[in-house]
Write an enzyme that holds these catalytic residues in place. Sequence first.
Site, mmCIF file in Angstrom:
data_model
loop_
_atom_site.group_PDB
_atom_site.id
_atom_site.type_symbol
_atom_site.label_atom_id
_atom_site.label_comp_id
_atom_site.label_asym_id
_atom_site.label_seq_id
_atom_site.Cartn_x
_atom_site.Cartn_y
_atom_site.Cartn_z
ATOM 1 C CE1 TYR A 147 34.464 23.108 40.361
ATOM 2 C CE2 TYR A 147 32.077 23.018 40.554
ATOM 3 C CZ TYR A 147 33.325 22.884 41.113
ATOM 4 O OH TYR A 147 33.421 22.530 42.439
ATOM 5 C CB VAL A 179 32.115 25.905 50.527
ATOM 6 C CG1 VAL A 179 33.127 26.218 51.614
ATOM 7 C CG2 VAL A 179 31.384 24.595 50.817
#
Length: 244
Positions: A147, A179
């Site tokens: 990622y 987040v």
Amino acid sequence: MGFAGKRIWIIGASAGIGAALARAFATKGARLILSARDEAMLAALAGECGGAQVLPLDLALPETLEGAVAALRRSEPLDAVICTAALYEPSRVAGIDPGKAAEMVRVNLLGTIEVARLCPPLLRDGGQLVLFGSVAGWVGLPGGQPYSATKAAVNNLAESLAAELAPRVDVRLVCPGFVRSRLTEKNRFAMPAIISSEEAASQVLRGLRGRRFEIHFPRRFTLAVKLLRLLPHALVQRLVRRLG
């Protein structure tokens, strides 16, 4: 940039920051086009956003993006295209699932490249092309691959686009820290300075009203990471090895 009456296309709108952005823009009076893979989730979100247009697509399937772009080409120009879509599977390099890695590259990087290739002609002069990179792409950390590698590439892509497309297109790069979302639920470590999707959306809107190319938040975390990048490489490596 005020948002009332603006036509804004959010790719990756079905959940997380994308959905929170849709709700935030709707409260400002924007006219929204919502895209993601899950048509049912998009339809439910559109009902919360004043009857936004739903345009399902999957960035892993380039032909679906091409079809959406062709449909939007027949209508008035857009004021912004925002691509938040991403896949995430935490893994150390030795433990990478090749299939999942390929899918992340296909969506996070190649899908974003297709957005960057196809969407600028849809924008009015001065319109915004907003790509989502990540703080994870700033520094290589244990367990972040692949990622983090795809997001480092998106960060670099946005920098190139800002030079290539100026002044007609206003390219912005969004680099969130941690987040709360269905992606970060996969993490099994303490996430410093984690914020809600709603707070992240608020930060993005604030940034898009300003002039800075890179919008990063929460700053109490992101500024510390930026400082880390200024340190000598050998020292950075000693510090990040401790995280492993």
